[in-house]
Design a protein around this motif. Structure first.
Motif, mmCIF file in Angstrom:
data_model
loop_
_atom_site.group_PDB
_atom_site.id
_atom_site.type_symbol
_atom_site.label_atom_id
_atom_site.label_comp_id
_atom_site.label_asym_id
_atom_site.label_seq_id
_atom_site.Cartn_x
_atom_site.Cartn_y
_atom_site.Cartn_z
ATOM 1 N N ALA A 21 4.695 2.175 12.429
ATOM 2 C CA ALA A 21 4.427 2.661 13.778
ATOM 3 C C ALA A 21 4.372 4.187 13.835
ATOM 4 C CB ALA A 21 5.494 2.142 14.736
ATOM 5 N N MET A 22 5.122 4.859 12.955
ATOM 6 C CA MET A 22 5.162 6.316 12.977
ATOM 7 C C MET A 22 4.065 6.961 12.127
ATOM 8 S SD MET A 22 9.297 7.053 13.121
ATOM 9 C CE MET A 22 9.398 7.147 11.370
ATOM 10 N N LEU A 23 3.364 6.182 11.319
ATOM 11 C CA LEU A 23 2.328 6.748 10.461
ATOM 12 C C LEU A 23 1.097 7.137 11.270
ATOM 13 C CD1 LEU A 23 2.298 4.374 7.370
ATOM 14 C CD2 LEU A 23 3.007 6.750 7.415
ATOM 15 N N PRO A 24 0.433 8.213 10.858
ATOM 16 C CA PRO A 24 -0.847 8.544 11.490
ATOM 17 C C PRO A 24 -1.884 7.464 11.145
ATOM 18 C CG PRO A 24 -0.143 10.284 9.967
ATOM 19 C CD PRO A 24 0.844 9.185 9.880
ATOM 20 N N PRO A 25 -2.859 7.248 12.001
ATOM 21 C CA PRO A 25 -3.843 6.182 11.785
ATOM 22 C C PRO A 25 -4.545 6.233 10.424
ATOM 23 C CG PRO A 25 -4.088 7.094 13.978
ATOM 24 C CD PRO A 25 -3.084 7.945 13.258
ATOM 25 N N ASP A 26 -4.780 7.414 9.893
ATOM 26 C CA ASP A 26 -5.498 7.505 8.620
ATOM 27 C C ASP A 26 -4.645 7.066 7.420
ATOM 28 O OD1 ASP A 26 -3.940 9.781 9.130
ATOM 29 O OD2 ASP A 26 -5.100 10.994 7.721
ATOM 30 N N GLN A 27 -3.326 7.002 7.577
ATOM 31 C CA GLN A 27 -2.457 6.587 6.480
ATOM 32 C C GLN A 27 -2.026 5.121 6.584
ATOM 33 O OE1 GLN A 27 0.839 9.254 6.370
ATOM 34 N NE2 GLN A 27 -0.394 11.009 5.746
ATOM 35 N N ARG A 28 -2.306 4.486 7.694
ATOM 36 C CA ARG A 28 -1.855 3.106 7.903
ATOM 37 C C ARG A 28 -2.502 2.122 6.932
ATOM 38 N NH1 ARG A 28 -1.137 2.347 14.436
ATOM 39 N NH2 ARG A 28 0.535 3.880 14.604
ATOM 40 N N GLN A 29 -3.797 2.263 6.684
ATOM 41 C CA GLN A 29 -4.482 1.330 5.789
ATOM 42 C C GLN A 29 -3.931 1.427 4.371
ATOM 43 O OE1 GLN A 29 -6.463 -1.085 6.722
ATOM 44 N NE2 GLN A 29 -6.644 -1.830 4.638
ATOM 45 N N ALA A 30 -3.648 2.631 3.913
ATOM 46 C CA ALA A 30 -3.067 2.809 2.578
ATOM 47 C C ALA A 30 -1.686 2.168 2.505
ATOM 48 C CB ALA A 30 -2.983 4.294 2.236
ATOM 49 N N TYR A 31 -0.909 2.273 3.570
ATOM 50 C CA TYR A 31 0.421 1.665 3.619
ATOM 51 C C TYR A 31 0.310 0.139 3.565
ATOM 52 C CZ TYR A 31 5.161 0.700 5.322
ATOM 53 O OH TYR A 31 6.447 0.247 5.453
ATOM 54 N N VAL A 32 -0.643 -0.421 4.314
ATOM 55 C CA VAL A 32 -0.857 -1.873 4.315
ATOM 56 C C VAL A 32 -1.268 -2.339 2.924
ATOM 57 C CG1 VAL A 32 -2.334 -3.724 5.205
ATOM 58 C CG2 VAL A 32 -1.386 -2.031 6.768
ATOM 59 N N GLU A 33 -2.164 -1.628 2.266
ATOM 60 C CA GLU A 33 -2.600 -1.989 0.915
ATOM 61 C C GLU A 33 -1.439 -1.926 -0.075
ATOM 62 O OE1 GLU A 33 -5.407 -3.328 -0.242
ATOM 63 O OE2 GLU A 33 -5.962 -3.443 1.870
ATOM 64 N N GLN A 34 -0.583 -0.939 0.080
ATOM 65 C CA GLN A 34 0.587 -0.810 -0.791
ATOM 66 C C GLN A 34 1.511 -2.019 -0.614
ATOM 67 O OE1 GLN A 34 2.996 2.579 0.158
ATOM 68 N NE2 GLN A 34 4.263 2.372 -1.665
ATOM 69 N N LEU A 35 1.744 -2.428 0.627
ATOM 70 C CA LEU A 35 2.587 -3.593 0.892
ATOM 71 C C LEU A 35 1.960 -4.873 0.347
ATOM 72 C CD1 LEU A 35 3.808 -2.892 4.537
ATOM 73 C CD2 LEU A 35 5.118 -2.671 2.422
ATOM 74 N N ARG A 36 0.657 -5.007 0.497
ATOM 75 C CA ARG A 36 -0.034 -6.194 -0.018
ATOM 76 C C ARG A 36 0.053 -6.263 -1.537
ATOM 77 N NH1 ARG A 36 -5.547 -6.568 3.613
ATOM 78 N NH2 ARG A 36 -4.528 -7.242 5.528
ATOM 79 N N GLU A 37 -0.179 -5.151 -2.199
ATOM 80 C CA GLU A 37 -0.108 -5.135 -3.661
ATOM 81 C C GLU A 37 1.294 -5.499 -4.144
ATOM 82 O OE1 GLU A 37 -2.470 -4.981 -5.980
ATOM 83 O OE2 GLU A 37 -3.879 -5.000 -4.311
ATOM 84 N N ALA A 38 2.311 -4.991 -3.458
ATOM 85 C CA ALA A 38 3.687 -5.345 -3.818
ATOM 86 C C ALA A 38 3.927 -6.841 -3.586
ATOM 87 C CB ALA A 38 4.672 -4.522 -3.000
ATOM 88 N N GLY A 39 3.353 -7.385 -2.530
ATOM 89 C CA GLY A 39 3.477 -8.807 -2.253
ATOM 90 C C GLY A 39 2.766 -9.659 -3.282
ATOM 91 N N TYR A 40 1.577 -9.219 -3.712
ATOM 92 C CA TYR A 40 0.832 -9.950 -4.747
ATOM 93 C C TYR A 40 1.623 -9.971 -6.047
ATOM 94 C CZ TYR A 40 -3.274 -9.405 -1.679
ATOM 95 O OH TYR A 40 -4.145 -9.431 -0.631
ATOM 96 N N GLU A 41 2.242 -8.840 -6.372
ATOM 97 C CA GLU A 41 3.055 -8.760 -7.586
ATOM 98 C C GLU A 41 4.253 -9.701 -7.487
ATOM 99 O OE1 GLU A 41 4.180 -7.766 -11.311
ATOM 100 O OE2 GLU A 41 2.385 -6.944 -10.349
ATOM 101 N N ALA A 42 4.926 -9.678 -6.332
ATOM 102 C CA ALA A 42 6.092 -10.543 -6.132
ATOM 103 C C ALA A 42 5.721 -12.027 -6.157
ATOM 104 C CB ALA A 42 6.770 -10.201 -4.816
ATOM 105 N N ALA A 43 4.511 -12.346 -5.695
ATOM 106 C CA ALA A 43 4.052 -13.742 -5.677
ATOM 107 C C ALA A 43 3.537 -14.194 -7.040
ATOM 108 C CB ALA A 43 2.964 -13.918 -4.630
ATOM 109 N N GLY A 44 3.434 -13.263 -7.979
ATOM 110 C CA GLY A 44 2.983 -13.621 -9.320
ATOM 111 C C GLY A 44 1.485 -13.641 -9.479
ATOM 112 N N LEU A 45 0.752 -13.048 -8.561
ATOM 113 C CA LEU A 45 -0.706 -13.070 -8.638
ATOM 114 C C LEU A 45 -1.267 -12.127 -9.705
ATOM 115 C CD1 LEU A 45 -1.475 -13.312 -4.855
ATOM 116 C CD2 LEU A 45 -2.004 -15.031 -6.579
ATOM 117 N N ASN A 46 -0.439 -11.269 -10.256
ATOM 118 C CA ASN A 46 -0.891 -10.349 -11.292
ATOM 119 C C ASN A 46 -0.572 -10.842 -12.701
ATOM 120 O OD1 ASN A 46 -1.774 -8.703 -9.236
ATOM 121 N ND2 ASN A 46 0.012 -7.397 -9.281
#
Length: 84
Positions: free
Chosen positions: A30-55
């Motif tokens: 919520a505190m991130l500027p709009p231009d950094q939000r997509q990068a934050y979402v991608e970072q969370l998704r990649e961490a989730g993919y790793e945790a789920a064993g997709l890598n």
């Protein structure tokens, strides 16, 4: 185009759903500027993919998920952990 495996897509959708749901409660997002939000979402998704064993390699991933399916462990949030 690489082959799409149903189990991979199910796990990928679960990660996306968890990340999207978690963003509503995430004060950092919520505190991130709009231009950094997509990068934050991608970072969370990649961490989730790793945790789920997709890598992990396909054969290892397939055997692990076969075991989860045979023991009815698909609902577990953490691999190897079951709900009581």
């Amino acid at each position: 185009m690489p082959a799409v495996y149903v189990a991979d897509e199910i796990k990928r959708a679960q990660v996306i759903e968890r990340v999207s749901g978690g963003l509503m409660l995430d004060e950092t997002y919520a505190m991130l500027p709009p231009d950094q939000r997509q990068a934050y979402v991608e970072q969370l998704r990649e961490a989730g993919y790793e945790a789920a064993g997709l890598n992990t390699p396909f054969l290892v991933r397939s055997m692990r998920w076969l075991g989860e399916g045979l023991t009815l462990g698909w609902a577990s949030q953490v691999p190897g952990q079951r709900f009581n």
